[in-house]
Design a protein around this motif. Structure first.
Motif, PDB file in Angstrom:
ATOM      1  N   ASN A 119       0.816  -1.219   0.000  1.00  0.00           N
ATOM      2  CA  ASN A 119       0.000   0.000   0.000  1.00  0.00           C
ATOM      3  C   ASN A 119       0.849   1.267   0.000  1.00  0.00           C
ATOM      4  O   ASN A 119       0.313   2.373  -0.010  1.00  0.00           O
ATOM      5  N   ASP A 139       2.777   2.097   2.542  1.00  0.00           N
ATOM      6  CA  ASP A 139       3.040   2.477   3.938  1.00  0.00           C
ATOM      7  C   ASP A 139       4.283   1.742   4.425  1.00  0.00           C
ATOM      8  O   ASP A 139       4.549   0.610   4.028  1.00  0.00           O
ATOM      9  N   GLY A 141       5.652  -1.510   9.986  1.00  0.00           N
ATOM     10  CA  GLY A 141       5.762  -1.196  11.408  1.00  0.00           C
ATOM     11  C   GLY A 141       7.042  -1.732  12.006  1.00  0.00           C
ATOM     12  O   GLY A 141       7.646  -1.104  12.874  1.00  0.00           O
ATOM     13  N   PHE A 155       1.257   3.216  17.190  1.00  0.00           N
ATOM     14  CA  PHE A 155       1.347   3.802  15.852  1.00  0.00           C
ATOM     15  C   PHE A 155       0.174   4.757  15.712  1.00  0.00           C
ATOM     16  O   PHE A 155      -0.971   4.343  15.684  1.00  0.00           O
ATOM     17  N   GLN A 179      -0.080   7.390  13.225  1.00  0.00           N
ATOM     18  CA  GLN A 179      -0.365   7.656  11.815  1.00  0.00           C
ATOM     19  C   GLN A 179       0.575   6.826  10.960  1.00  0.00           C
ATOM     20  O   GLN A 179       1.677   6.491  11.391  1.00  0.00           O
ATOM     21  N   ALA A 180       0.149   6.551   9.741  1.00  0.00           N
ATOM     22  CA  ALA A 180       0.998   5.815   8.807  1.00  0.00           C
ATOM     23  C   ALA A 180       2.203   6.664   8.417  1.00  0.00           C
ATOM     24  O   ALA A 180       2.138   7.901   8.395  1.00  0.00           O
ATOM     25  N   SER A 182       4.964   7.204   5.317  1.00  0.00           N
ATOM     26  CA  SER A 182       5.062   6.963   3.874  1.00  0.00           C
ATOM     27  C   SER A 182       6.488   7.127   3.387  1.00  0.00           C
ATOM     28  O   SER A 182       7.303   7.806   4.024  1.00  0.00           O
ATOM     29  N   VAL A 208       3.921  10.453  14.616  1.00  0.00           N
ATOM     30  CA  VAL A 208       3.468   9.213  13.992  1.00  0.00           C
ATOM     31  C   VAL A 208       3.556   8.011  14.917  1.00  0.00           C
ATOM     32  O   VAL A 208       2.829   7.027  14.737  1.00  0.00           O
ATOM     33  N   THR A 209       4.433   8.059  15.899  1.00  0.00           N
ATOM     34  CA  THR A 209       4.646   6.909  16.771  1.00  0.00           C
ATOM     35  C   THR A 209       5.158   7.385  18.122  1.00  0.00           C
ATOM     36  O   THR A 209       5.854   8.393  18.198  1.00  0.00           O
TER      37      THR A 209
END
Length: 114
Positions: A10, A12, A15, A48, A50-51, A53, A92-93
């Motif tokens: 996708n 992303d 993780g 997590f 937000q994703a 990129s 984001v994390t």
């Protein structure tokens, strides 16, 4: 900065890649405090938010939360800079990790007091 090889189908970032970077960033302060070898013994929390990129520029900020007899707990926050034309900075994390000071045989050792 994550690269295309770090992304899933996708687009992303995996993780696990982010977790590895957090572990590296989180270990810097405990290694200095312990004045030697350390090992990650626990990931107490990992969120997590937000994703991430390909092309995001990540910054990692670590703060010592607790110093015990042999262990050090650190809180790490990760921010992404994205869209340079209309710059956005987003968290984001975030994570809490515990590291233990170890000797050359891999056994826990006391953290120096100085």
């Amino acid at each position: 900065m994550p690269m295309p090889a770090d992304a899933n189908g996708n687009g992303d970032i995996f993780g696990g890649w982010i977790m590895a970077q957090v572990d590296l960033a989180g270990a810097v302060l405990p290694a200095r405090i312990a004045k030697g070898r350390i090992a990650t013994v626990a990931v107490n929390q990992f969120v997590f938010k937000q994703a991430v990129s390909v092309g995001d520029l990540l910054s990692f900020y670590a703060k010592v939360e607790r110093i015990g007899t042999t262990s050090i707990t650190v809180h790490v926050e990760v921010y992404a800079e994205r869209n340079p034309a209309n710059l956005q900075v987003v968290k984001v994390t975030e994570a809490n990790l515990t590291y233990v000071a170890i000797d050359m045989q891999g056994q826990p050792r006391k953290i120096p007091k100085d």
